[in-house]
Design a protein around this motif. Structure first.
Motif, PDB file in Angstrom:
ATOM      1  N   LEU A   1      20.085  36.641 128.341  1.00  0.00           N
ATOM      2  CA  LEU A   1      20.224  37.953 127.719  1.00  0.00           C
ATOM      3  C   LEU A   1      19.337  38.052 126.483  1.00  0.00           C
ATOM      4  O   LEU A   1      18.607  39.025 126.296  1.00  0.00           O
ATOM      5  CB  LEU A   1      21.683  38.200 127.341  1.00  0.00           C
ATOM      6  N   GLN A   2      19.370  37.025 125.663  1.00  0.00           N
ATOM      7  CA  GLN A   2      18.542  37.008 124.459  1.00  0.00           C
ATOM      8  C   GLN A   2      17.055  37.046 124.817  1.00  0.00           C
ATOM      9  O   GLN A   2      16.269  37.756 124.189  1.00  0.00           O
ATOM     10  CB  GLN A   2      18.866  35.774 123.621  1.00  0.00           C
ATOM     11  N   PHE A   3      16.665  36.338 125.867  1.00  0.00           N
ATOM     12  CA  PHE A   3      15.283  36.348 126.330  1.00  0.00           C
ATOM     13  C   PHE A   3      14.883  37.762 126.759  1.00  0.00           C
ATOM     14  O   PHE A   3      13.790  38.239 126.436  1.00  0.00           O
ATOM     15  CB  PHE A   3      15.113  35.361 127.493  1.00  0.00           C
ATOM     16  N   ALA A   4      15.766  38.454 127.490  1.00  0.00           N
ATOM     17  CA  ALA A   4      15.474  39.818 127.948  1.00  0.00           C
ATOM     18  C   ALA A   4      15.274  40.763 126.760  1.00  0.00           C
ATOM     19  O   ALA A   4      14.369  41.605 126.770  1.00  0.00           O
ATOM     20  CB  ALA A   4      16.589  40.320 128.854  1.00  0.00           C
ATOM     21  N   LEU A   5      16.099  40.630 125.735  1.00  0.00           N
ATOM     22  CA  LEU A   5      15.941  41.460 124.547  1.00  0.00           C
ATOM     23  C   LEU A   5      14.611  41.180 123.856  1.00  0.00           C
ATOM     24  O   LEU A   5      13.926  42.102 123.406  1.00  0.00           O
ATOM     25  CB  LEU A   5      17.104  41.228 123.578  1.00  0.00           C
TER      26      LEU A   5
END
Length: 100
Positions: free
Chosen positions: A39-43
């Motif tokens: 999720l953090q990577f996607a953001l």
């Protein structure tokens, strides 16, 4: 102009590109559920800064909050309660902070 509507919602409505840019720091609640690193990577790929936290002060100082879910709501609530995060999440929601 609306942003990618698959990722950019607040209260069920898409947020504008200007609003997305205003979300300078997003707190991702790290209570041990889900693949939050992904999720953090996607953001990051969307150009948004985020951090993983269980610290009420960091949550209060964020521009938006993501509370990841994995479909086990009762277990998630128990863990959030054990980490002392229920009150800060309610407070921030009542003050209008975007929470996903």
């Amino acid at each position: 102009r609306w942003t990618d509507q698959r990722c950019s919602f607040h209260k069920g409505k898409p947020i504008s590109a200007n609003t997305e840019r205003a979300l300078k720091m997003i707190a991702i609640i790290d209570y041990g559920a889900g693949n939050i690193k992904r999720l953090q990577f996607a953001l990051t790929k969307k150009g948004m800064e985020s951090y993983l936290t269980t610290d009420p002060n960091e949550i209060a100082n964020s521009d938006a909050i993501i509370l990841p879910g994995v479909g086990a709501f009762q277990d998630a609530m128990k863990t959030l309660d054990q980490k002392g995060l229920i009150d800060i999440l309610k407070h921030e929601a009542n003050n209008g902070k975007p929470i996903l």
